[in-house]
Scaffold this motif. Sequence first.
Motif, PDB file in Angstrom:
ATOM      1  N   UNK A  97     -45.604 -31.211 -26.697  1.00 26.86           N
ATOM      2  CA  UNK A  97     -45.870 -32.041 -27.879  1.00 26.86           C
ATOM      3  C   UNK A  97     -45.122 -33.369 -27.768  1.00 26.86           C
ATOM      4  N   UNK A  98     -43.878 -33.300 -27.296  1.00 26.66           N
ATOM      5  CA  UNK A  98     -43.053 -34.499 -27.161  1.00 26.66           C
ATOM      6  C   UNK A  98     -43.609 -35.456 -26.105  1.00 26.66           C
ATOM      7  N   UNK A  99     -43.952 -34.927 -24.928  1.00 27.92           N
ATOM      8  CA  UNK A  99     -44.439 -35.814 -23.858  1.00 27.92           C
ATOM      9  C   UNK A  99     -45.813 -36.397 -24.196  1.00 27.92           C
ATOM     10  N   UNK A 100     -46.615 -35.640 -24.951  1.00 26.63           N
ATOM     11  CA  UNK A 100     -47.907 -36.187 -25.387  1.00 26.63           C
ATOM     12  C   UNK A 100     -47.680 -37.379 -26.312  1.00 26.63           C
ATOM     13  N   UNK A 101     -46.675 -37.256 -27.188  1.00 28.25           N
ATOM     14  CA  UNK A 101     -46.333 -38.382 -28.075  1.00 28.25           C
ATOM     15  C   UNK A 101     -45.792 -39.557 -27.270  1.00 28.25           C
ATOM     16  N   UNK A 102     -44.966 -39.291 -26.265  1.00 28.97           N
ATOM     17  CA  UNK A 102     -44.447 -40.367 -25.413  1.00 28.97           C
ATOM     18  C   UNK A 102     -45.583 -41.134 -24.744  1.00 28.97           C
ATOM     19  N   UNK A 103     -46.554 -40.384 -24.235  1.00 24.86           N
ATOM     20  CA  UNK A 103     -47.682 -41.020 -23.544  1.00 24.86           C
ATOM     21  C   UNK A 103     -48.556 -41.795 -24.531  1.00 24.86           C
ATOM     22  N   UNK A 104     -48.805 -41.192 -25.676  1.00 24.42           N
ATOM     23  CA  UNK A 104     -49.673 -41.834 -26.671  1.00 24.42           C
ATOM     24  C   UNK A 104     -49.069 -43.123 -27.199  1.00 24.42           C
ATOM     25  N   UNK A 105     -47.743 -43.189 -27.260  1.00 26.63           N
ATOM     26  CA  UNK A 105     -47.077 -44.388 -27.778  1.00 26.63           C
ATOM     27  C   UNK A 105     -46.686 -45.363 -26.663  1.00 26.63           C
ATOM     28  N   UNK A 106     -47.121 -45.089 -25.439  1.00 26.23           N
ATOM     29  CA  UNK A 106     -46.894 -46.009 -24.329  1.00 26.23           C
ATOM     30  C   UNK A 106     -45.506 -45.979 -23.738  1.00 26.23           C
ATOM     31  N   UNK A 107     -44.740 -44.942 -24.016  1.00 23.07           N
ATOM     32  CA  UNK A 107     -43.374 -44.867 -23.502  1.00 23.07           C
ATOM     33  C   UNK A 107     -43.315 -44.301 -22.082  1.00 23.07           C
ATOM     34  N   UNK A 108     -44.354 -43.571 -21.681  1.00 23.21           N
ATOM     35  CA  UNK A 108     -44.455 -43.062 -20.312  1.00 23.21           C
ATOM     36  C   UNK A 108     -45.863 -43.386 -19.802  1.00 23.21           C
ATOM     37  N   UNK A 109     -46.006 -43.675 -18.499  1.00 21.69           N
ATOM     38  CA  UNK A 109     -47.318 -44.062 -17.970  1.00 21.69           C
ATOM     39  C   UNK A 109     -48.318 -42.912 -17.939  1.00 21.69           C
ATOM     40  N   UNK A 110     -47.836 -41.677 -17.806  1.00 24.64           N
ATOM     41  CA  UNK A 110     -48.710 -40.500 -17.791  1.00 24.64           C
ATOM     42  C   UNK A 110     -47.984 -39.372 -18.509  1.00 24.64           C
ATOM     43  N   UNK A 111     -48.735 -38.387 -18.949  1.00 23.42           N
ATOM     44  CA  UNK A 111     -48.147 -37.273 -19.700  1.00 23.42           C
ATOM     45  C   UNK A 111     -47.702 -36.176 -18.729  1.00 23.42           C
ATOM     46  N   UNK A 112     -46.390 -36.054 -18.461  1.00 21.54           N
ATOM     47  CA  UNK A 112     -45.924 -35.045 -17.511  1.00 21.54           C
ATOM     48  C   UNK A 112     -46.021 -33.620 -18.048  1.00 21.54           C
ATOM     49  N   UNK A 113     -46.094 -33.475 -19.371  1.00 25.66           N
ATOM     50  CA  UNK A 113     -46.144 -32.135 -19.948  1.00 25.66           C
ATOM     51  C   UNK A 113     -47.518 -31.517 -19.932  1.00 25.66           C
ATOM     52  N   UNK A 114     -48.549 -32.307 -19.600  1.00 26.25           N
ATOM     53  CA  UNK A 114     -49.912 -31.785 -19.612  1.00 26.25           C
ATOM     54  C   UNK A 114     -50.089 -30.644 -18.606  1.00 26.25           C
ATOM     55  N   UNK A 115     -49.305 -30.669 -17.529  1.00 27.75           N
ATOM     56  CA  UNK A 115     -49.433 -29.636 -16.490  1.00 27.75           C
ATOM     57  C   UNK A 115     -48.335 -28.580 -16.585  1.00 27.75           C
ATOM     58  N   UNK A 116     -47.556 -28.612 -17.667  1.00 31.13           N
ATOM     59  CA  UNK A 116     -46.445 -27.667 -17.815  1.00 31.13           C
ATOM     60  C   UNK A 116     -46.941 -26.343 -18.369  1.00 31.13           C
ATOM     61  N   UNK A 117     -46.678 -25.272 -17.646  1.00 31.39           N
ATOM     62  CA  UNK A 117     -47.084 -23.943 -18.096  1.00 31.39           C
ATOM     63  C   UNK A 117     -46.015 -23.293 -18.947  1.00 31.39           C
TER      64      UNK A 117
END
Length: 317
Positions: A97-117
């Motif tokens: 949830x946190x990394x998705x927010x980071x990506x959506x707000x432009x704080x990270x270039x890609x969402x690293x949590x999308x592949x986290x199991x």
Amino acid sequence: MDEDRAAEQAEPEGLPEPFVRLLGDYERHLVSERDLAPHTVRAYLGDVSGLLDHCGRLGIDDVADLDLRALRSWLARLQTVGRSRTTIARRATAARVFTAWLHRTGRVPADPGAALGSPKKHKTLPPVLRADEAEALIRSVADLADDGTPVGLRDVAMVELLYATGIRVGELVGLDIDDVDAERRVVRVLGKGRKERAVPYGVPAGRAVEHWLATGRPALRVEGSGPALFLGVRGRRIDQRAVRDLVHRRIADVPGAPDIGPHGLRHTAATHLLEGGADLRSVQELLGHASLATTQLYTHVTTDRLRKAYQQAHPRA
């Protein structure tokens, strides 16, 4: 509070100032945009604080450098210190949830949590009451209310409503008088995610609530009672802990019954509905489950009961 829960709520100290500001921005997002409950916000912030603390230990001082390897390293560390599968799974969800927010707000270039199991959680069968045990519980509460005291009338109404509807204890104590539609025997409930649903209740619960409103509540009402349906002894909205204590005390009067609280009554209501022939989708709607998979847990309960009955009764089991 157990060690796991205490560790989850403790926030690491000494985070770098950029991470502290980031947490502040994230808290505002959780409160104002997602409208989450205070305890949920605290849980998310505690989990993310732990993640950022771990990043600092790895030498990551810029959130833009957060990657999948760091996330997996964090979860692996939790496993090595003995955190349960349930805790690790929840932390993984918080990270996503946190990394998705980071990506959506432009704080990270890609969402690293999308592949986290996440580790698969063990499915445990919740303890539930048999129908005769549920009746015995209600009789136990009703016996103490025979003297007509306001507290006794209130306790009967609360237990009847919990078992009749399967609502959460937080939903019960949050009810206002206007949430009860006595004519249609329906209660309007504000559930998780502030989603509203209408839940029907039966004649016995209706009588208990009506008696409480007519005789018990006026005796406890004070100037600051407001619209709360159920009141404590001081006239304010009743606390969840008081309801839990009531259920545990009265369950102790039922021989052989498992020690359950209000959530156990929720499990019991769902199980009895399914055993009585209710379809899964209807039970899902009544309980306010976002996912049908959550409701399906109760089918395991009823199947487990059937298996036990077969093993005890069939000569070739």
